[in-house]
Design a protein around this motif. Structure first.
Motif, PDB file in Angstrom:
ATOM      1  N   ASP A 111       0.842  -1.203   0.000  1.00 35.26           N
ATOM      2  CA  ASP A 111       0.000   0.000   0.000  1.00 35.26           C
ATOM      3  C   ASP A 111       0.873   1.248   0.000  1.00 35.26           C
ATOM      4  O   ASP A 111       0.627   2.204  -0.733  1.00 35.26           O
ATOM      5  CB  ASP A 111      -0.890   0.015   1.248  1.00 35.26           C
ATOM      6  N   THR A 153      -9.401  -4.650  -8.845  1.00 28.56           N
ATOM      7  CA  THR A 153      -9.882  -3.264  -9.011  1.00 28.56           C
ATOM      8  C   THR A 153      -8.785  -2.383  -9.601  1.00 28.56           C
ATOM      9  O   THR A 153      -9.067  -1.372 -10.226  1.00 28.56           O
ATOM     10  CB  THR A 153     -10.313  -2.651  -7.669  1.00 28.56           C
ATOM     11  N   ILE A 170      -8.520  -6.622  -4.496  1.00 29.74           N
ATOM     12  CA  ILE A 170      -7.899  -5.301  -4.619  1.00 29.74           C
ATOM     13  C   ILE A 170      -7.137  -5.207  -5.937  1.00 29.74           C
ATOM     14  O   ILE A 170      -7.239  -4.226  -6.676  1.00 29.74           O
ATOM     15  CB  ILE A 170      -6.937  -5.038  -3.439  1.00 29.74           C
TER      16      ILE A 170
END
Length: 883
Positions: A589, A628, A625
């Motif tokens: 992240d 997406t 995730i």
DNA sequence: ATAGGGTTAG
């Protein structure tokens, strides 16, 4: 690029503005300048010492002309008046240029013209063209005029004023009938390439060709370079063909230079391409010339790491009767070494030995390096001793590799001994020799020896360089001597060797690996300019030392991105520790936040990590995730997840994911099908696999055979087995185990031997198990002994099979005996062994014993494994199915 | 004439 030829120079002759001007110059005394100018005896510096002079333009010219024997004085005189109210006239410049040029001071002329051009028309009050005209007006010597033009072309090239340089070049040719020196042109083309103006290079070149001007080999090299940068293959072809068909004055010299130039500019392949036709049209007919060319090309190819091409050229060369020299061998060996093909490098060396090619110390050190690169340090040292025996003169490089190897083996004393032997032979050591030894000392924790060597080197008058200080500081840190390491940094700074971030990082890494975390942090804090590399080093070192929390915290709080490799190292470490996987995900992240694109393999790694700890939910979350972000996981990642779902018996999810991967155009492979079919006995994938052209392998066949065996469909199982062999897929020990499990009457021993399939523990266990099931305990024990005899170490399973057999026969005493025997032989009974024996006791009425054993098992903390649980699960579902 | 060795990072 269009070059417009012009003959301006000749047209404007005679139009030159001449005559007196009203400009006045104040000339300060020369002695006030620091520049020592005069080389001449006649004009003393003191000449103008008494006062400032006031001169008009004519006066200036007169003074300048009087200085024609002292170009330096003329130059500095001009410089003096440049600083004054009125600018020197064009004639003044022309005069000075003539003087400097006449003295053949080409370099001086070059710098003078660069300055002049840099001033611009406004800065000097006349144009360059006017200057040229003025010189042309005064000067009759063509040579001198050409020389000025040449310098001017170079000056423009230097200032990247390419249009102007080209203009001067062609104007000179058109007005004087001769072009500036070819070296100036080459210089210009070179600068154009450096600034990416390759189109211009090609344009100029074709204009030169059109005018029939001479270009030399270097020019052609530059043009080829430009064409290559333009990706203009056709242009290259055209040029080469044109070259081969041209009449060159001394073709042999020209082509040797051309080949040399190509090789020097990373275009050895092209040089090689040229070699063949040159040989065939007998341009390089002389064996020695052809040899020079071939050797150069092979070395060039090696330098460019085109080792395969180099070998081809090498063979080609030998076929044409040219012997490789020691440099060619050296290049080939190094080429292999640098591409990590060490066996090949050694192979070449052995060929040299066999061919009795003379071996020198350079070759030896290459080969010793090869051994070291393979981690074979003792081999390197043995080889070194052999070479010493053979009286091959060895130098300090050779010795260095040898005692470096000793140092890496931990034998510093011997290393130092070898070093003494070297100096005893009169070979003077250099800083690198000392660095190697000091590194070796530090590796063994002998820091005081390292100091001694440093002092010894100092005494011998060699000044330490940055590397030796780095090694010493890093070595001290690595041995936990924080104080001494920091003092080393101070010392080097005092002696004028500035520590770099490499130095700092070596100290950081050393301290952290030595467990001196506080000292490392304090050192980091003490750094005045903390560079990104320092942060990277902190993180990496913490990883290396296994301090993942520190590494992670440090990395995550930085506001700027680190090099990708740092994230990769940290990420990989985090993934491999089951309690740190979520931190690995946080790290990803953070990378996204900082705009660092993670390596694609990292996504798969994270999913794999979650799957490994059976947290398929987390794996799936991350998977979503990715989707997406339009990142499609690869085949391996999909397969890992499907496998995990299967392992956790979430077959529906597994199948859904399988469909999902196909929808996203990720083609399943044989492993994917294996995973699915293994846990999903209802599935039939035959047709689909054919459609995807996925061929079953031994594993998949074995699974399918196993499936039929479990359904007791021996015929089908055996048919499949035959089918697999017909397709030349060799069965492995698992295939045989599976087959024998349900059909022990099959005798496949001979076949297994023929296929060279060695029985393993599983195989034997199945046989033992079967014999126990049919009640032949004696035979079962016989097989057990046979297993031991054949060198297969039993694990808990065959013992457990025997225990189960005994229990079944009601022979609990023997069951317990075997259980104890197993413990005696150093094996730990697992969950299955315990439950087997417990069940045996209970079933035979020894409830108390069963209970004691159960307690013992729980006290030992033995828990069911995943495998045993799924075995139970499988047994249950099978029981349901049979019902 | 041309080639090979020591730290880091990769």
């Amino acid at each position: 690029m269009r070059v417009i030829p012009s003959s301006l120079l000749s047209h404007v002759r005679g139009l030159i503005r001449r005559g007196p001007s009203s400009r006045w110059y104040v000339v300060p005394a020369l002695s006030r300048t620091n520049i020592t100018i005069s080389h001449s005896e006649q004009v003393k510096e003191g000449t103008f010492d008494y006062k400032s002079l006031e001169l008009n333009e004519i006066g200036v010219l007169r003074v300048l002309n009087s200085m024609k024997d002292d170009p330096y004085l003329a130059l500095s005189f001009l410089k003096r008046i440049e600083g004054n109210v009125a600018l020197p006239s064009v004639q003044a410049y022309a005069t000075v240029i003539r003087i400097v040029c006449g003295w053949g001071l080409d370099q001086k002329l070059d710098t003078f013209l660069v300055e002049l051009v840099r001033k611009g028309d406004a800065g000097r009050g006349f144009s360059v063209m006017e200057l040229l005209n003025a010189i042309g007006e005064m000067e009759q010597s063509l040579v001198l005029l050409i020389r000025v033009s040449t310098a001017l072309v170079k000056a423009y090239a230097n200032l990247e004023m390419f249009e102007e340089a080209i203009d001067i070049f062609f104007r000179t040719y058109h007005s004087l009938g001769r072009a500036p020196d070819i070296k100036a042109l080459n210089f210009l083309l070179n600068r154009m390439i450096a600034s990416g103006r390759t189109d211009m290079v090609v344009g100029v070149f074709w204009e030169i060709e059109r005018l029939g001007l001479d270009a030399d080999a270097h020019t052609y090299v530059l043009v080829v370079q430009a064409l290559c940068r333009n990706d203009d293959k056709e242009g290259v072809d055209k040029l080469l063909i044109r070259l081969l068909n041209s009449e060159t004055r001394n073709p042999c010299v020209f082509y040797l230079n051309f080949i040399e130039g190509l090789c020097l500019n990373q275009m050895a392949s092209m040089a090689y391409l040229l070699l063949q036709p040159l040989r065939e049209v007998n341009i390089l007919v002389d064996k020695s010339d052809l040899g020079i060319a071939y050797r150069r090309v092979v070395r060039g190819l090696c330098n460019e790491m085109r080792i395969e091409d180099a070998e081809k050229a090498f063979l080609d060369m030998e076929e044409h009767g040219i012997d490789p020299d020691v440099y060619v061998y050296s290049a080939i060996i190094e080429g292999h070494r640098k591409t990590m093909n060490i066996p090949k490098a050694l192979d070449i060396f052995n060929k040299m030995v066999k061919k009795r090619t003379r071996i020198n110390c350079v070759i030896v050190s290459s080969i010793l390096q090869c051994c070291c690169q393979m981690g074979n340090f003792s081999g390197a040292y043995v080889l070194f001793k052999e070479c010493r025996e053979l009286n091959i003169p060895l130098d300090r490089v050779c010795y260095n590799v040898a005692f470096d190897a000793l140092g890496k083996l931990g034998k510093v004393e011997e290393a130092i001994e070898l070093f003494r032997e070297m100096t005893g032979k009169g070979i003077a050591p250099d800083v690198i020799n000392y660095t190697t030894l000091i590194g070796g000392c530090c590796l063994q924790g002998k820091c005081s020896d390292a100091f001694d060597l440093m002092i010894e080197m100092d005494g011998s008058g060699k000044s330490p360089d940055i590397v030796i200080y780095n090694v010493l500081a890093g070595g001290l840190a690595r041995n936990g001597l924080a104080q001494e390491a920091l003092e080393t940094l101070k010392l080097m700074e005092d002696r004028g060797v500035k520590p770099t971030y490499v130095t700092q990082n070596m100290v950081i890494e050393g301290l952290i690996v030595a467990g001196k975390l506080d000292e490392a942090e304090a050192f980091y804090e003490s750094l005045e300019h903390k560079s990104r590399e320092n942060d990277a080093s902190m993180v990496k070192s913490y990883c290396e030392a296994g301090c993942l929390d520190q590494a992670f915290e440090r990395c995550i709080r930085l506001e700027f991105p680190l090099p990708k490799s740092v994230y990769f190292t940290l990420f990989t470490s985090l993934c491999s520790e089951k309690d740190h996987i979520s931190k690995a995900q946080d790290l990803l992240d953070r990378m996204w936040e900082l705009g660092v694109k993670p390596e694609k393999s990292m996504y798969g790694k994270l999913i794999g990590a979650w799957c490994r700890v059976n947290n398929v939910r987390k794996a799936r979350q991350f998977f979503e995730i990715l989707v997406t972000k339009e990142i499609i996981p690869d085949l391996f990642t999909y397969t890992i997840m499907i496998n995990t779902y299967c392992r956790l018996n979430e077959l529906k999810q597994a199948y859904a994911l399988f469909q999902d991967m196909k929808r996203r155009d990720v083609k399943p492979d044989v492993v994917t099908y294996t995973v699915l079919l293994n846990s999903n006995p209802e599935l039939d994938m035959k047709r689909e696999m054919e459609a995807f052209d996925v061929k079953p392998d031994v594993v998949l066949y074995t699974i399918m055979i196993n499936r039929y065996c479990k359904l007791n469909d021996v015929k089908k199982a055996y048919a499949l087995f035959k089918d697999m062999k017909r397709r030349e897929i060799v069965p492995d020990v698992v295939t045989y185990t599976v087959l024998l499990k349900n059909n022990p009457e099959l005798d496949l021993t001979r076949e297994m031997k023929a296929f060279d399939v060695k029985p393993d523990v599983f195989y034997y266990t199945v046989l033992i198990d079967w014999q126990c099931k049919i009640g032949d305990l004696k035979e079962a024990k016989g097989i057990f002994d046979q297993m031991i005899e054949s060198g297969v170490d039993p694990d808990a399973a065959p013992y457990t099979a025997l225990i189960a057999g005994c229990c079944k026969m009601g022979n609990l005493k023997e069951a317990k005996m075997i259980f104890d025997l197993m413990i005696e032989s150093g094996l730990k009974p697992d969950f299955v062994s315990y439950t087997t024996l417990i069940a045996g006791f209970r079933r035979n009425g020894f409830v108390r014993k069963a209970f004691t054993l159960m307690k013992e098992m729980l006290e030992k903390g033995i828990k069911p494994t995943q495998a045993s649980l799924s075995a139970v699960h499988y047994a249950k579902s099978k029981a349901k199915g049979l019902r």
